[in-house]
Design an enzyme around this catalytic site. Structure first.
Site, short mmCIF file in Angstrom:
data_model
loop_
_atom_site.label_atom_id
_atom_site.label_comp_id
_atom_site.label_asym_id
_atom_site.label_seq_id
_atom_site.Cartn_x
_atom_site.Cartn_y
_atom_site.Cartn_z
N LYS A 1 0.65 6.84 9.32
CA LYS A 1 1.49 5.85 9.12
C LYS A 1 1.58 5.49 7.49
CE LYS A 1 -3.18 3.61 8.49
NZ LYS A 1 -4.33 2.63 9.02
N ARG B 1 -9.83 -8.34 13.23
CA ARG B 1 -8.38 -8.07 12.71
C ARG B 1 -7.54 -8.13 14.20
NH1 ARG B 1 -6.57 -2.70 9.52
NH2 ARG B 1 -6.88 -1.64 11.62
N HIS C 1 -11.88 -0.20 16.15
CA HIS C 1 -11.72 0.21 14.70
C HIS C 1 -12.98 -0.14 14.18
CE1 HIS C 1 -9.89 1.96 11.36
NE2 HIS C 1 -9.70 0.94 10.80
N ARG D 1 -9.60 9.41 14.67
CA ARG D 1 -7.91 8.95 14.00
C ARG D 1 -8.34 9.35 12.37
NH1 ARG D 1 -9.43 4.36 17.28
NH2 ARG D 1 -9.92 3.40 15.32
N TYR E 1 5.28 -3.32 -24.88
CA TYR E 1 5.30 -4.90 -24.71
C TYR E 1 4.12 -5.53 -24.74
CZ TYR E 1 9.59 -4.16 -21.76
OH TYR E 1 11.01 -3.86 -21.34
N CYS F 1 5.30 0.26 -18.59
CA CYS F 1 6.61 -0.31 -18.39
C CYS F 1 6.98 0.05 -16.93
CB CYS F 1 7.48 -0.09 -19.27
SG CYS F 1 7.03 0.15 -21.16
N MET F 2 8.07 -0.58 -16.40
CA MET F 2 8.69 -0.32 -15.08
C MET F 2 8.99 1.18 -15.03
SD MET F 2 11.95 -2.06 -13.30
CE MET F 2 11.43 -3.75 -13.51
N ASP F 3 9.63 1.89 -16.09
CA ASP F 3 9.87 3.22 -15.74
C ASP F 3 9.52 4.16 -16.80
OD1 ASP F 3 12.04 2.00 -14.28
OD2 ASP F 3 12.93 1.27 -16.01
C1 LIG Z 1 -5.31 3.42 9.31
C2 LIG Z 1 -6.22 3.38 10.40
C3 LIG Z 1 -6.95 4.66 10.74
C4 LIG Z 1 -7.25 5.61 9.66
O1 LIG Z 1 -8.14 5.11 8.83
P1 LIG Z 1 -8.61 6.33 7.58
O2 LIG Z 1 -9.62 5.51 6.82
O3 LIG Z 1 -7.58 6.58 6.72
O4 LIG Z 1 -9.17 7.47 8.27
C5 LIG Z 1 -7.67 4.84 11.89
N1 LIG Z 1 -7.61 3.77 12.70
C6 LIG Z 1 -6.86 2.47 12.55
C7 LIG Z 1 -6.96 1.51 13.77
C8 LIG Z 1 -6.14 2.75 11.40
O5 LIG Z 1 -5.53 1.21 11.32
#
Ligand SMILES: *Cc1c(COP(=O)(O)O)cnc(C)c1O
Length: 381
Positions: free
Chosen positions: A38, A134, A166, A225, A269, A316-318
């Protein structure tokens, strides 16, 4: 010149492989890898990294946060499973089926809307909220979860292929948190058992993230995951890992100008820095619009020719300024904002610690205008 040599991110693909292979050693038989790609692979570039994972590591499962990311992968040549972990508007149900993407389903009403919009079955994994609050179904007993999962699965255009949850404190070592994680895991396992006892079969039941796969590995999770360690960062910088991940991204920029100023000279700045001695300043061509956190102002360091140089004044920004007194440096020289230079190393986790955040936010925060340059075994690809 193939890219603008101003501020760029070097992405070392072979390190993705090394990190995934190290991580896989902690998975039990029965657990397969699902790479979490992601947010543009946590800023590393989703299609290039995912294709590398598909080709070099035979990864067959990917997870993204949304439909655009999923379609980008499909169109980029990812033919494995793609699970959307987050929200997809129900009216996009047709695209889910068209691209063969699996959607996280979080409650009955959402599933019903998805089913209404779909004209053919939408593949889904039902998300259980087992303690994070969540997204996902939340009930007291395994039996209540099972009732709802079955009710969702009876919707005409919903094809339930799995359930998942999760873990929210798998990266903590306190007894209380360890206990919390155990409860989350035992809850989803009891839901799976309840479903099996009712002859409801699932291809998948998964609950391990990066930290879970290392600290609470469990073969009952059909997928792990894997996110942050894939990219060589840690889920929690204060927690020792059994292996050292190799940071995949290095952020670099160049020196645009070098000048020597007298004691009493102000920098940047807000005049927040005043030279306390004759100071050689190198200005660097990257800023917060590239993803260099402004919180590094007067606090961070960069690497120049294998030496540490302090960031002075406000980012700064850049651009930002550094104290390179005693370092032999000229315009056009490379500055490592995070990465390795000589014997010195700064990681995105180090920067996160200074900024009071996590490495995830640092790499995800590298902006679009920073070109990603890919390397394999030290060679540009
Ligand atoms: C982002 C996410 C993960 C991965 O988490 P990590 O801590 O980067 O391994 C796994 N499952 C879900 C549902 C997530 O949102």
């Amino acid at each position: 010149m193939e890219f603008l040599k101003r501020a760029w991110a070097e992405v070392h693909l072979d390190r993705l492989k090394a990190n995934a292979e190290n991580y896989k050693k902690y998975l039990k038989a029965g657990t397969e890898l699902m790479c979490v790609v992601k947010a543009d692979c946590y800023g590393h570039g989703s299609v290039v990294c995912s294709k590398y994972l598909q080709e070099e590591l035979s990864v067959k499962n990917f997870a993204v946060s949304n439909l655009n990311e999923a379609i980008e992968l499909r169109e980029g040549g990812i033919d494995g499973e793609i699970l959307i972990l987050g929200y997809t508007p129900p009216e996009c149900a047709g695209l889910l089926s068209e691209y063969g993407i699996i959607q996280a389903v979080i409650e009955y009403d959402y599933a019903a809307a998805l089913s209404d919009f779909a004209r053919s079955p939408v593949r889904c994994h039902i998300k259980l909220d087992t303690g994070m609050s969540r997204i996902g179904l939340r009930f007291e007993t395994a039996s209540d979860y099972a009732d709802e999962i079955i009710r969702i699965s009876e919707l005409p255009n919903i094809k339930t292929e799995g359930i998942f949850t999760h873990l929210c404190v798998a990266d903590s070592e306190t007894d209380e948190n360890r206990e919390y994680t155990k409860k989350q895991i035992s809850l989803i396992k009891s839901v799976r058992a309840e479903l099996l006892s009712r002859d409801f079969s699932l291809s998948h039941c998964h609950f391990l993230n990066t930290a879970g796969g290392i600290f609470c590995s469990d073969g009952a999770s059909s997928l792990a995951r894997l996110g942050i360690i894939l990219y060589g960062l840690t889920p929690n910088a204060s927690l020792a890992l059994p292996f050292e991940p190799a940071p995949v991204m290095e952020l670099k920029a160049v020196v645009s100008q070098v000048k020597t100023v007298e004691k009493g000279t102000f920098v940047g700045y807000g005049r927040t820095f005043e030279a306390t001695r004759t100071t050689k300043i190198a200005t660097v061509s990257a800023g917060y619009a590239d993803g260099v956190p402004r919180l590094l102002s007067n606090r961070g360091e960069v690497l120049v020719k294998g030496r540490r140089a302090k960031i002075i004044g406000r980012v700064c920004m850049d651009q930002f300024m550094t104290d390179v007194t005693g370092i032999d440096v000229k315009p056009g020289d490379t500055v490592t904002i995070f990465g390795t230079s000589g014997k010195e190393r700064i990681t995105a986790d180090d920067i996160a610690a200074i900024c009071g955040t996590i490495g995830y936010e640092i790499v995800c925060g590298i902006t679009k205008r920073v070109p990603r340059i890919y390397f394999n075994k030290g060679k540009p690809v």
